[in-house]
Enzyme design. Structure first.
Site, PDB file in Angstrom:
ATOM      1  N   ASP A 313       0.857  -1.173   0.000  1.00 46.23           N
ATOM      2  CA  ASP A 313       0.000   0.000   0.000  1.00 46.23           C
ATOM      3  C   ASP A 313       0.906   1.240   0.000  1.00 46.23           C
ATOM      4  OD1 ASP A 313      -2.236   1.555   0.098  1.00 46.23           O
ATOM      5  OD2 ASP A 313      -2.562   1.323   2.249  1.00 46.23           O
ATOM      6  N   THR A 315      -0.029   4.560   1.361  1.00 45.18           N
ATOM      7  CA  THR A 315      -0.156   5.287   2.616  1.00 45.18           C
ATOM      8  C   THR A 315       0.223   4.389   3.790  1.00 45.18           C
ATOM      9  OG1 THR A 315      -1.982   6.519   1.646  1.00 45.18           O
ATOM     10  CG2 THR A 315      -1.709   6.663   4.035  1.00 45.18           C
ATOM     11  N   ASP A 552      -2.195  -1.643   6.284  1.00 46.66           N
ATOM     12  CA  ASP A 552      -2.490  -1.231   7.657  1.00 46.66           C
ATOM     13  C   ASP A 552      -3.950  -0.856   7.858  1.00 46.66           C
ATOM     14  OD1 ASP A 552      -2.576   1.090   6.186  1.00 46.66           O
ATOM     15  OD2 ASP A 552      -1.231   2.231   7.486  1.00 46.66           O
TER      16      ASP A 552
END
Length: 824
Positions: A313, A315, A552
């Protein structure tokens, strides 16, 4: 468990529990005293009792224990030295696994998600094990349901139960509906009352079904187990043949016959193989623990060694979690578009969000005043729709989300947002809708008011991490829910190949094969929905890739679960940490190369030592069969039979410096070669030819110097010494091959092994104690000649095997790379 149990509607809480204040301290204490708590043992860690039992009562220890009793019954205590292996194997295994358990337990406490409960009118975060029956537990986006319960409050509460039921769509929950442990909140907020805790909870029952939770297969362990079973079956006929030869053909006394049988059987047992496997995994856990990396499933270390694609990912992985407001750009003026009203709207929305994400937190820090607006409707953010909104009494219906979703892509405002995003900035649109945000038609027609430009800092170590993966031939795919142009800009700034050609996931094909084709050609993807992340992982796996997924957020959960290895950031949502096999507690993507490197060290070194142990097993079985069959042939063709050449003490010292000590060192040494499938066939390709050469050469050397059944005790010792020298010479060369490619410490290791045997054969006390006599020049010369021929055959076999199977062969290591390679 039946589906009708999943869909059961719960009941509202009993009258003695106040939903607003929760349980009192007295009520909590009473429930604890009654044992009505959520005290379920962690599945990530075995108890000390289990560790002791698993390391003492093993197949290897059982075999060695029986053989030890047989030797001791003959009165030859010295020949029972191999029994020390039982103590050593068990002690080392127990110590290292206990250390690993302590490391895991400490990290698990740090990583553990803490549900927020209401007690005495106060919201308090507690450990899951401290939750009691009837507890009122608050929920927000990303929270995991830790126990079964009944919803008592719900504001647009949506629960994802896919990990339990397989249903992909989130389920809307209202007061009175049941929620199940193991599911997680996608959007909205609420609270529920705990109705089933501990072993009665749904997830605790599912945990007993290993298939639901054990996602990682260990080829190493299954391969070692398969090899051990075969060896066990081989030992029975070999033992019968040897005892027949010793007792009835060679006509030795019972004590000598039993000693010969034990001497033949002991080296067949790869006594250190299981120990080295457990030791390598345990040390790997400890090393990674020092880097704040929690390994929730031990075989995940092995799995990471095989990874060839990492889906990351943007971010929180390539960029830091925190954001700050870089710019507020007004798009309309007048008729509600003035800056004061826009700032008030942003402040109100940020202040009314009970669980703000990183973007909303940055807005809240920039606009921290309270305009006093009253909310009349809420639409929480979801990864699927890419926007959130709040309607305010008399102040409009405000939405905040992705410009390319809320605006016409051809509009000037959309183009402006894309231009800003091309610089790697995150851009959100603040707009006003013409319908309430909680209406079915929301957001309706959106009037753009402002672009909220947020700045994310790229992690300073991200570029080095990507460079490491490129060097190690591991592809990195950046998969993000952000705008594709923005994602591409970040990827490009980090030097990721293909970053300039970011793909908008809304244009991706749904057909798995076509999707896999796109994934093979592209590296950077934006506007990816959670279901698409999952589909992308599956598409890569369909092309034979071993995929690691990092994430996350709650939108990463499904992809993390389906990936071969799921890696969660420590600051990630409780749901992502729960399904991941590895949790990076330091939230650093740069830790991942060390995790991959540790996996490669474990699997590569276990394969190395397996070559040593299984070569010993092969030559031991072959030598036993040759001696036994020679006895049968002696009866049939009327020539002098040969007893087994070695005493148990001989096979003990033969393994000291060819396998035991070197294997221990090699199992813990650096190793950065990427693991490959086919562990068992590859080990057998080396062990069987090498073992055959050692077995035949040793038998031939022994046969050439054997003086017949009327030999003196001195001649008997000299014949055994000749066979032992031949065996040790070739076995040392096998060690030299296994240790390749050479670095300085491996050369020192080999020199030390040779020196060890020189001491044993030259020091008078050692020669007498171990019954060694190399003084017969003719016999010793025979040993060297047979050993030399065996060395040549093993060396040629290694090079020919490499050529036939396309494996690169190197004598010396390449120069060390700066990205964590150790040159092994």
């Amino acid at each position: 468990m039946a589906n009708d149990e999943i869909d059961t509607v719960g009941t509202l809480p009993p009258t003695d529990v106040d939903v607003r204040t929760g349980l009192t301290s007295e009520q909590v204490a009473r429930r604890r005293a009654e044992g009505r708590t959520n005290d379920v043992p962690s599945r990530a860690s075995r108890s000390v009792r289990d560790i002791v039992r698993a390391n003492v009562f093993t197949r290897i220890n059982a075999i060695l224990g029986v053989l030890l009793l047989i030797v001791l019954s003959t009165g030859s205590v010295v020949d029972g030295m191999f029994g020390l292996l039982i103590i050593a194997n068990s002690a080392i295994g127990i110590i290292q696994e206990t250390r690993a358990k302590r490391t895991l337990d400490q990290l698990a406490i740090v990583s553990q998600s803490q549900p927020v409960v209401r007690r005495d009118g106060t919201a308090t975060a507690v450990a899951p094990s401290e939750v009691v029956i009837d507890e009122i537990i608050e929920l927000g986006a990303g929270d995991q349901i830790v126990v079964d319960g009944t919803v008592v409050e719900g504001e647009l509460l949506e629960i994802d139960e896919s990990l339990l039921t397989g249903e992909a769509d989130p389920v809307h929950k209202q007061p009175g509906d049941a929620v199940l442990s193991g599911s997680f909140v996608v959007s909205g907020s609420g609270a529920y009352r705990a109705t089933k805790v501990g072993k009665d909870a749904y997830a605790a029952k599912l945990a007993e079904e290993a298939s639901k939770f054990t996602l990682v297969h260990s080829e190493l362990r299954s391969g070692v187990d398969k090899i051990l079973k075969v060896i066990t079956y081989m030992m029975v006929p070999a033992g019968v043949l040897i005892i027949y030869n010793q007792l009835f053909v060679s006509e030795q006394n019972l004590g000598s016959a039993l000693n010969g049988m034990v001497a033949a059987l002991v080296p067949m047992v790869p006594e250190g193989l299981v120990l080295m496997t457990s030791l390598a995994f345990a040390v790997g856990v400890i090393r990674l623990g020092r880097r704040q990396c929690l390994v929730q499933e031990l075989p995940a270390i092995e799995g990471l060694a095989r990874v060839d694609v990492v889906c990351a990912d943007k971010t929180g992985t390539l960029t830091e979690n925190g954001m700050r407001l870089a710019e507020l750009r007004l798009l309309t003026t007048g008729a509600g578009g003035d800056e004061t009203r826009v700032r008030d709207a942003l402040a109100a929305m940020a202040g009314d969000d009970p669980r703000p994400n990183a973007s909303v937190q940055a807005i809240a820090e920039a606009f921290d005043h309270d305009p006093g607006w009253t909310a009349t409707g809420v639409a929480p953010f979801t990864s699927a729709k890419k926007w959130s909104g709040i309607s305010y009494d008399g102040n409009g219906n405000w939405v905040l989300g992705a410009p390319d979703v809320l605006l016409d892509p051809a509009s000037d405002d959309a183009r402006t947002a894309e231009e800003i995003g091309a610089g790697g900035l995150r851009v959100l649109l603040l707009g006003e809708g013409d319908v309430p945000v909680d209406a079915a038609a929301a957001p309706g027609r959106v009037t753009p008011r402002a672009l909220v430009v947020l700045e994310q800092r790229v992690r300073p170590d991200a570029a080095d991490t990507l460079a490491y993966f490129a060097e190690q031939k591991v592809e990195v795919k950046v998969i993000s829910g952000d705008n594709a142009v923005s994602v591409g800009a970040v990827a490009q700034s980090l030097g990721l190949p293909g970053g300039t050609r970011a793909v908008d996931a809304r244009d991706l094909p749904d057909e798995p094969d076509a999707l896999a084709d796109v994934l093979e050609d592209s590296t950077t993807f934006g506007r990816v929905r959670p279901d698409q992340k999952r589909a992308m992982v599956g598409a890569l796996q369909s092309r034979g890739h071993t995929v690691a997924m990092t994430g996350d957020g709650v939108n990463d959960v499904l992809a993390l679960k389906d990936a071969d290895i799921g890696v969660s950031m420590g600051s990630g949502s409780p749901a992502t940490r729960a399904v991941a096999q590895i949790v990076l507690l330091d939230n650093s993507f740069a830790t991942l190369p060390y995790v991959v490197g540790e996996g490669r060290r474990v699997i590569g070194n276990i394969e190395r030592v397996s070559n040593l142990f299984l070569t010993k097993t092969v030559y031991s079985v072959l030598l036993a069969l040759l001696v036994g069959l020679s006895g049968v042939a002696a009866q049939l063709f009327h020539f002098d039979p040969m007893p087994y050449p070695f005493l148990p003490r001989h096979v003990t010292i033969a393994a000291w410096f060819t396998i035991g000590i070197p294997a221990f060192i090699l199992s813990l040494a650096p190793n950065n070669e990427r693991a490959r499938t086919g562990f068992v066939p590859r080990v057998m390709r080396f062990a069987i030819p090498s073992g055959l050469v050692i077995g035949v050469a040793t038998f031939v050397a022994y046969a050439l110097v054997y003086a017949g059944p009327d030999q003196t005790e001195t001649q008997k010792i000299q014949a055994g010494t000749t066979a032992l020298i031949t065996l040790i010479m070739i076995a040392l060369w096998v060690l030299a091959i296994v240790a390749r490619p050479y670095v300085w410490w491996k050369i020192v290791l080999l020199a030390g092994s040779v020196a060890g045997y020189l001491v044993l054969f030259s020091v008078p006390f050692c020669r007498e104690f171990f019954k060694l006599d190399p003084s017969n020049v003719a016999a010793t010369t025979t040993a060297f000649v047979c050993g030399g021929v065996g060395i040549v055959l093993v060396e040629v076999g290694w090079w020919v095997s490499g050529r036939l199977h396309g494996e690169k062969r190197r004598l010396f290591s390449l120069p060390e790379s700066p990205a964590g390679s150790d040159g092994s």
